[in-house]
Design a protein around this motif. Structure first.
Motif, short mmCIF file in Angstrom:
data_model
loop_
_atom_site.label_atom_id
_atom_site.label_comp_id
_atom_site.label_asym_id
_atom_site.label_seq_id
_atom_site.Cartn_x
_atom_site.Cartn_y
_atom_site.Cartn_z
N ARG A 142 -6.78 10.65 8.58
CA ARG A 142 -6.95 10.07 7.27
C ARG A 142 -8.39 10.34 6.47
NH1 ARG A 142 -3.18 5.28 6.79
NH2 ARG A 142 -1.81 5.49 8.60
N THR A 176 -10.43 -4.38 5.97
CA THR A 176 -11.56 -3.64 6.39
C THR A 176 -12.87 -4.59 6.70
OG1 THR A 176 -10.79 -1.65 5.23
CG2 THR A 176 -13.04 -1.51 6.29
N ASP A 227 -3.24 1.86 8.91
CA ASP A 227 -2.71 1.20 7.52
C ASP A 227 -3.18 -0.22 7.43
OD1 ASP A 227 -0.89 3.30 7.06
OD2 ASP A 227 0.91 2.43 7.85
N SER A 238 -7.13 0.00 6.91
CA SER A 238 -7.29 0.49 5.43
C SER A 238 -7.28 -0.60 4.64
CB SER A 238 -6.39 1.55 4.96
OG SER A 238 -6.43 2.48 6.02
N ASN A 239 -6.53 -1.73 4.74
CA ASN A 239 -6.07 -2.74 3.98
C ASN A 239 -7.05 -4.12 4.17
OD1 ASN A 239 -4.36 -2.17 1.59
ND2 ASN A 239 -3.40 -1.16 3.67
N ASP A 298 0.92 -1.00 -0.07
CA ASP A 298 -0.15 0.06 -0.10
C ASP A 298 0.96 1.38 0.05
OD1 ASP A 298 -1.46 2.02 0.21
OD2 ASP A 298 -2.56 1.49 2.49
N PHE A 327 -11.38 9.27 7.69
CA PHE A 327 -12.36 8.14 7.70
C PHE A 327 -13.66 8.61 8.20
CE2 PHE A 327 -8.96 5.21 7.61
CZ PHE A 327 -9.42 4.18 6.62
#
Ligand code: SF4
Ligand code: SF4
Length: 386
Positions: A258, A198, A192, A195-196, A122, A260
């Protein structure tokens, strides 16, 4: 549109009561059928921190797991239930009651470490540009985070978002603390990962929970089941129940930066029980001053004070309880613990991750803060809480 978080009261782990509360919570956010379709592989990523009996309030209770497993099957899905613990995941699956539930439901109890790690790259990540998670996590159609509602020595609070840390297999988790040695960096690392990886939705066990520590401690009834499609919002509500304001939680701060959705209470719609009806008075918190200071913008700038206090909030051993298993020594990411007759800490090396406290199965390690530290901590909490 606001993020819905369902709150349903549940007084105990009687299977009928849990069945009814979990079903009601899921119905309030649209019903399980909204997320689980026929033949979907569904991973229930539960929290099995250490091999600990369900009544200790540290790990997701098997009654909650059983209800969710049944719901997956009723909706035509194929459940996989498991975690990668801090240590001895296979033993944790047995001791925490997951193996028994899986036998009853004829589904797989999974040690996430037994699947090959999958690399994720990422470029947008702040700390973990390259990460490895258990490949099962990426192979399933539906990922459900099923956390326990708990305080946390390093992060103040651990819930649906931090539960994803267990998708990193085995000892790699410990190395992550070395990679992100302070609260702020560790929060970025967890975001991090989130985010990947979820979750499709979150279902939290907030019925009876350990107080004062993420590891061994005394239990306290909170009496709730929570559900949401948005894990960040679920954590905001859950942490409010035990008396944390979202603006002081390091993980929530990192998620907000970030962009969200769901980090602010005004982005959240609570459905079911009202928040004020389930709030717990004076839920014991660990004396972790540093994360609180880092999350308070004006204190954040006072590095000298932080450094002073940093050396003043530390893990200590209760010798009488220690059984010399050496788990603390083996799990310390920076080798700051050496067990001879008893554990000896090198406070110059210590990065205050408090993995040693969490991982000690007899609760022999506590966080010790000086009286000055405790006064500062109370003052900050008072300022932050509504
Ligand atoms: S403090 Fe806890 S983890 Fe460390 S050796 Fe003693 S019993 Fe084991
Ligand atoms: S001694 Fe404990 S708190 Fe300090 S770095 Fe090691 S595991 Fe973390």
């Amino acid at each position: 549109m606001k993020n819905k978080v369902a709150i349903v009261k549940c007084d105990d782990y009687n299977q009928k009561n849990v069945d009814s509360a979990v079903r009601e919570a899921l119905n309030l956010i649209g019903g399980a059928g909204k997320f689980i379709k026929k033949n979907n592989k569904v991973l229930l990523k539960v929290n099995l921190l250490i091999p600990s009996l369900p009544e200790n309030g540290i790990t997701t209770h098997p009654a909650v797991i059983k209800t969710l497993g049944k719901i997956v099957i009723e909706n035509g899905g194929i459940p996989y239930i498991g975690d990668s613990s801090m240590w001895q995941t296979n033993e944790a699956l047995d001791v925490c009651g997951v193996t028994k539930v899986c036998k009853e439901l004829s589904c797989a109890a999974v040690n996430l470490e037994s699947y090959p790690p999958k690399e994720i790259y990422d470029p947008q990540a702040k700390i973990l540009k390259k990460m490895y998670v258990s490949s099962l996590v990426k192979d399933v159609d539906v990922l459900v985070t099923v956390p326990k509602l708990k305080v946390h020595e390093m992060m103040l609070f651990t819930g649906a978002v931090k539960n994803m840390f267990g998708t990193i297999p085995g000892q790699n988790k410990t190395l992550m603390h070395k990679k992100a040695p302070n609260t702020r960096e560790f929060s970025e690392l967890l975001i991090d990962l989130y985010s990947n990886v979820t979750p499709t939705f979150a279902l939290m066990d907030g019925i009876i929970n350990v107080e004062g520590s993420a590891g061994v401690g005394l239990t306290r009834k909170i009496g709730v089941i929570l559900a949401s499609e948005n894990s960040i919002s679920l954590d905001v509500v859950a942490s409010s129940i035990i008396g944390y304001a979202p603006e002081i939680l390091p993980l929530n701060i990192a998620a907000k930066k970030r962009g969200f959705s769901g980090t602010n209470p005004d982005e959240i719609e609570i459905v079911g029980e009202k928040l004020k009806n389930v709030k717990v008075v004076e839920f014991k918190k660990p004396p972790s001053v540093i994360p609180r200071m880092l999350s308070t913008p004006w204190l954040n700038k006072l590095n000298t004070i932080i450094n002073f206090i940093r050396t003043d909030s530390r893990p200590v051993v209760e010798k009488k309880k220690c059984i010399r298993c050496k788990i603390c020594e083996n799990r310390c990411p920076v080798k700051a613990v050496k067990v001879e007759k008893y554990p000896i800490f090198d406070y110059n090396l210590c990065i205050h991750c408090f993995c040693c406290c969490e991982g000690c199965k007899v609760g022999a390690i506590k966080v010790k803060a000086s009286i000055i530290n405790q006064i500062i901590m109370k003052a900050i909490d008072k300022m932050a809480l509504k």
